[in-house]
Motif scaffolding. Structure first.
Motif, mmCIF file in Angstrom:
data_model
loop_
_atom_site.group_PDB
_atom_site.id
_atom_site.type_symbol
_atom_site.label_atom_id
_atom_site.label_comp_id
_atom_site.label_asym_id
_atom_site.label_seq_id
_atom_site.Cartn_x
_atom_site.Cartn_y
_atom_site.Cartn_z
ATOM 1 N N VAL A 1 3.593 -8.969 13.093
ATOM 2 C CA VAL A 1 3.698 -8.304 11.764
ATOM 3 C C VAL A 1 4.984 -8.776 10.878
ATOM 4 C CG1 VAL A 1 3.923 -6.274 10.138
ATOM 5 C CG2 VAL A 1 2.438 -6.299 12.552
ATOM 6 N N LEU B 1 10.881 4.829 7.583
ATOM 7 C CA LEU B 1 12.132 5.408 7.991
ATOM 8 C C LEU B 1 12.085 6.695 8.598
ATOM 9 C CD1 LEU B 1 15.514 4.517 7.754
ATOM 10 C CD2 LEU B 1 15.469 6.317 6.142
ATOM 11 N N ALA C 1 -6.143 -7.009 3.343
ATOM 12 C CA ALA C 1 -6.119 -8.116 4.515
ATOM 13 C C ALA C 1 -5.043 -7.435 5.651
ATOM 14 C CB ALA C 1 -5.758 -9.500 4.035
ATOM 15 N N LEU D 1 -2.453 -9.392 7.378
ATOM 16 C CA LEU D 1 -1.670 -10.605 7.252
ATOM 17 C C LEU D 1 -1.500 -11.251 8.693
ATOM 18 C CD1 LEU D 1 0.692 -9.593 4.543
ATOM 19 C CD2 LEU D 1 -1.049 -11.567 4.299
ATOM 20 N N ILE E 1 11.747 -10.208 2.946
ATOM 21 C CA ILE E 1 12.690 -8.717 3.061
ATOM 22 C C ILE E 1 12.931 -8.334 4.630
ATOM 23 C CG2 ILE E 1 12.445 -6.069 2.825
ATOM 24 C CD1 ILE E 1 12.290 -7.771 0.259
ATOM 25 N N SER F 1 0.743 -1.377 -0.033
ATOM 26 C CA SER F 1 0.018 0.004 0.113
ATOM 27 C C SER F 1 0.739 1.476 0.025
ATOM 28 C CB SER F 1 -0.797 -0.006 1.348
ATOM 29 O OG SER F 1 -0.171 0.120 2.307
ATOM 30 N N ALA G 1 5.880 -6.891 3.935
ATOM 31 C CA ALA G 1 5.147 -6.430 4.890
ATOM 32 C C ALA G 1 5.726 -6.093 6.203
ATOM 33 C CB ALA G 1 3.762 -6.750 5.119
HETATM 34 N N1 LIG Z 1 12.665 1.833 4.895
HETATM 35 C C1 LIG Z 1 13.632 0.973 5.443
HETATM 36 O O1 LIG Z 1 14.798 1.926 5.442
HETATM 37 C C2 LIG Z 1 13.938 -0.377 5.621
HETATM 38 C C3 LIG Z 1 15.282 -0.770 5.960
HETATM 39 C C4 LIG Z 1 15.197 -2.191 6.070
HETATM 40 C C5 LIG Z 1 14.171 -2.840 6.036
HETATM 41 N N2 LIG Z 1 12.989 -2.345 5.579
HETATM 42 C C6 LIG Z 1 11.728 -3.444 5.131
HETATM 43 O O2 LIG Z 1 11.295 -3.216 4.206
HETATM 44 C C7 LIG Z 1 9.835 -3.497 4.206
HETATM 45 C C8 LIG Z 1 9.195 -2.339 3.493
HETATM 46 O O3 LIG Z 1 9.409 -1.215 4.321
HETATM 47 P P1 LIG Z 1 9.001 0.174 3.949
HETATM 48 O O4 LIG Z 1 9.993 1.251 4.308
HETATM 49 O O5 LIG Z 1 8.581 0.357 2.610
HETATM 50 O O6 LIG Z 1 7.745 0.339 4.950
HETATM 51 P P2 LIG Z 1 6.372 1.136 4.981
HETATM 52 O O7 LIG Z 1 6.421 2.442 3.966
HETATM 53 O O8 LIG Z 1 5.843 1.595 6.337
HETATM 54 O O9 LIG Z 1 5.303 -0.009 4.254
HETATM 55 C C9 LIG Z 1 5.149 -1.020 5.197
HETATM 56 C C10 LIG Z 1 3.888 -1.901 4.494
HETATM 57 O O10 LIG Z 1 3.698 -2.964 5.041
HETATM 58 C C11 LIG Z 1 2.164 -3.029 5.363
HETATM 59 N N3 LIG Z 1 1.761 -3.730 6.504
HETATM 60 C C12 LIG Z 1 2.203 -3.374 7.818
HETATM 61 N N4 LIG Z 1 1.374 -4.229 8.733
HETATM 62 C C13 LIG Z 1 0.586 -5.220 7.859
HETATM 63 C C14 LIG Z 1 -0.155 -6.177 8.323
HETATM 64 N N5 LIG Z 1 -0.608 -6.545 9.615
HETATM 65 N N6 LIG Z 1 -0.741 -6.545 7.170
HETATM 66 C C15 LIG Z 1 -0.579 -6.509 5.838
HETATM 67 N N7 LIG Z 1 0.253 -5.201 5.543
HETATM 68 C C16 LIG Z 1 1.042 -4.529 6.395
HETATM 69 C C17 LIG Z 1 1.811 -1.388 5.286
HETATM 70 O O11 LIG Z 1 0.381 -1.513 4.852
HETATM 71 P P3 LIG Z 1 -0.848 -1.143 5.671
HETATM 72 O O12 LIG Z 1 -0.336 -0.310 6.648
HETATM 73 O O13 LIG Z 1 -1.813 -0.543 4.397
HETATM 74 O O14 LIG Z 1 -1.128 -2.692 6.009
HETATM 75 C C18 LIG Z 1 2.844 -1.012 4.116
HETATM 76 O O15 LIG Z 1 2.307 -1.284 3.046
HETATM 77 C C19 LIG Z 1 9.473 -3.760 5.377
HETATM 78 O O16 LIG Z 1 9.625 -5.154 5.866
HETATM 79 C C20 LIG Z 1 10.713 -2.950 6.286
HETATM 80 O O17 LIG Z 1 10.991 -3.550 7.381
HETATM 81 C C21 LIG Z 1 12.819 -1.140 5.231
#
Ligand SMILES: NC(=O)c1ccc[n+]([C@@H]2O[C@H](COP(=O)([O-])OP(=O)(O)OC[C@H]3O[C@@H](n4cnc5c(N)ncnc54)[C@H](OP(=O)(O)O)[C@@H]3O)[C@@H](O)[C@H]2O)c1
Length: 226
Positions: A102, A183, A52, A54, A127, A9, A80
């Motif tokens: 989560v 972040l 959903a 998850l 991821i 999303s 997610a």
């Molecule tokens: N950004 C970084 O610096 C970074 C670094 C290392 C790893 N990561 C990893 O990369 C992945 C993506 O991160 P991002 O930075 O893009 O984060 P983000 O912008 O916060 O996006 C997180 C996504 O996870 C979904 N989500 C959270 N809880 C959920 C649930 N219970 N069921 C279904 N969907 C759920 C959220 O959608 P809804 O809220 O709509 O459900 C959203 O689409 C994550 O696993 C994060 O830990 C990110």
């Protein structure tokens, strides 16, 4: 190819979904935010969205309908995730549970629903994060997040072994900082060296090709850490 991406999303997942569809792949995009998912689906008719949580929804039945329309699943990206930045002593058991729900249980849920529709030459990409990579630099406040990502990394290695005979490769990408809402909320003002669009391109390419070369690896995707 037919691609499932969780957490689509916003952030990295949304970019992976858009890029995959623009390359002609069929995409099932999953998250909780209905409005964002509708907007995403409107960008390309190849994107089917599924609203959903998850953590709590069993997707077995719901996946069946989409898979029957496209044939099989080639790539599952368990993207997610959620991040709590809080000192360990102030983090409640409930907050710990939520992080593991989560960041680990959602991937378990999706794997159990998707694997029956996956066969040889398919790929699961989890991821994870550099914070959950053994031996990397660790940061105060990220004990719940990083330990949950560490659990997802080990789960990756276990599933790689378990699905080897089926021809399903399972790998993890341990990301460094990427410029997204997650972040910005966790570290306000911090400027990541990589955009969500750039990381999405790397993840999608890895997902579509790396299963031919790797199974059970946890690959750091960062320049600065460890
Ligand atoms: N950004 C970084 O610096 C970074 C670094 C290392 C790893 N990561 C990893 O990369 C992945 C993506 O991160 P991002 O930075 O893009 O984060 P983000 O912008 O916060 O996006 C997180 C996504 O996870 C979904 N989500 C959270 N809880 C959920 C649930 N219970 N069921 C279904 N969907 C759920 C959220 O959608 P809804 O809220 O709509 O459900 C959203 O689409 C994550 O696993 C994060 O830990 C990110």
């Amino acid at each position: 190819m037919n691609v499932i991406i969780s957490g689509a999303s916003k952030g990295i997942g949304s970019e992976v979904a858009k890029l995959a569809a623009s390359q002609g792949h069929n995409v099932l995009a999953i998250a909780r935010n209905k409005e964002n998912l509708e907007q995403l689906s409107n960008t390309n008719k190849r994107i089917v969205s599924f609203v959903a949580d998850l953590v709590s929804v069993d997707l077995t039945v719901q996946l069946k309908e989409w898979v029957e329309s496209v044939g099989k699943i080639d790539l599952l990206v368990n993207n997610a995730g959620q991040l709590i930045n809080k000192p360990f002593m102030e983090t409640s058991k409930e907050e710990f549970r939520t992080q593991f729900d989560v960041n680990v249980l959602s991937a378990i849920n999706l794997c159990q629903a998707a694997v029956p529709w996956m066969s040889g030459n398919s790929h699961i990409v989890n991821i994870t994060s550099m914070g959950g990579f053994q031996g990397s630099s660790k940061y105060s406040g990220l004990s719940a997040y990083s330990s949950s990502k560490g659990a997802l990394s080990v789960l990756t290695e276990c599933l790689a072994e378990e699905f080897r005979k089926k021809g399903i490769s399972v790998n993890a990408l341990a990301l460094g900082a990427v410029q997204t809402e997650m972040l910005e909320e966790a570290f306000p003002g911090f400027q990541a060296p990589v955009s969500a669009t750039e990381m999405a391109a790397y993840i999608l390419n890895f997902g579509l090709t790396a299963h031919r070369y790797y199974n059970g690896i946890i690959l750091p995707v960062t320049i600065g850490n460890p």
